[in-house]
Design an enzyme around this catalytic site. Sequence first.
Site, PDB file in Angstrom:
ATOM      1  N   ASP A 136     -15.340  -4.052  -1.497  1.00 44.26           N
ATOM      2  CA  ASP A 136     -14.884  -3.663  -0.165  1.00 44.26           C
ATOM      3  C   ASP A 136     -16.120  -3.472   0.704  1.00 44.26           C
ATOM      4  O   ASP A 136     -16.926  -2.571   0.442  1.00 44.26           O
ATOM      5  CB  ASP A 136     -14.077  -2.365  -0.232  1.00 44.26           C
ATOM      6  CG  ASP A 136     -12.930  -2.466  -1.235  1.00 44.26           C
ATOM      7  OD1 ASP A 136     -12.278  -3.528  -1.276  1.00 44.26           O
ATOM      8  OD2 ASP A 136     -12.693  -1.497  -1.976  1.00 44.26           O
ATOM      9  N   ASP A 165       0.859  -1.188   0.000  1.00 34.29           N
ATOM     10  CA  ASP A 165       0.000   0.000   0.000  1.00 34.29           C
ATOM     11  C   ASP A 165       0.893   1.234   0.000  1.00 34.29           C
ATOM     12  O   ASP A 165       1.770   1.363   0.867  1.00 34.29           O
ATOM     13  CB  ASP A 165      -0.900   0.016   1.235  1.00 34.29           C
ATOM     14  CG  ASP A 165      -1.989  -1.051   1.181  1.00 34.29           C
ATOM     15  OD1 ASP A 165      -1.966  -1.858   0.235  1.00 34.29           O
ATOM     16  OD2 ASP A 165      -2.845  -1.078   2.083  1.00 34.29           O
TER      17      ASP A 165
END
Length: 241
Positions: free
Chosen positions: A129, A8
Amino acid sequence: MEIIPAIDIKDGRCVRLYQGDFAQMTVYADDPVAVARRWQAQGATRIHVVDLDGARTGRPQNVDAVLAITQTVQIPVQLGGGLRREEDVAAALALGVERVIIGTAAIVETELVARLLERFGERIIIGIDARNGMVATDGWTVTSTIAATDLAGQMAALGARRFIYTDISRDGALSGPNFTALAELVKPDGPAIIASGGIANLDHIRQLAQIGVEGVIIGKALYTGAIYLPEAIAIAQTATG
């Protein structure tokens, strides 16, 4: 079953968030490329990269870092974060990214997703998500009224063949994946499902193999040392033959 390390990126650095909260961020490395090299050296066959700044702003932000990774490693890279326009998706694929993840656009721009699937086929992954079973968008800052299972059905009808399912409450929390939700999504002859969020130990990997997911994205557990990547890969290979 494939084990996929996550990188990330925020402000060019390799970080992890707790439950997607930018206020609860830990920096693990200043150089994402070095991290990508490490995961490749430890046996990774694919890397999952997220442009966190892009996810929050809606346009790719860490392009230089992504390009540096794709030019350095010899394994495929999949990219998510801020890819909500056709030209941005095309540009990401032109950087050498093998697959891109579409999240927010799957909710707000169904026609765009249909075009992307028609143009790029299996290079498009739909990112689902979920927070309490409902899909979250815009870098997980907005929770919609659409159930994760409903979105999966809609996207499969458009031709999507691969999904990444992330349970936000478990992401970065090392609390275990949402096995129940994943089991609902995995169907014989259905789209491939990649699990993400909460994987904290090797038993979680064994359980995911039993459910039948195609891949497992691991982030925090690799960075804290809770999971050693070569061990995870060996267990995934053994568990799925």
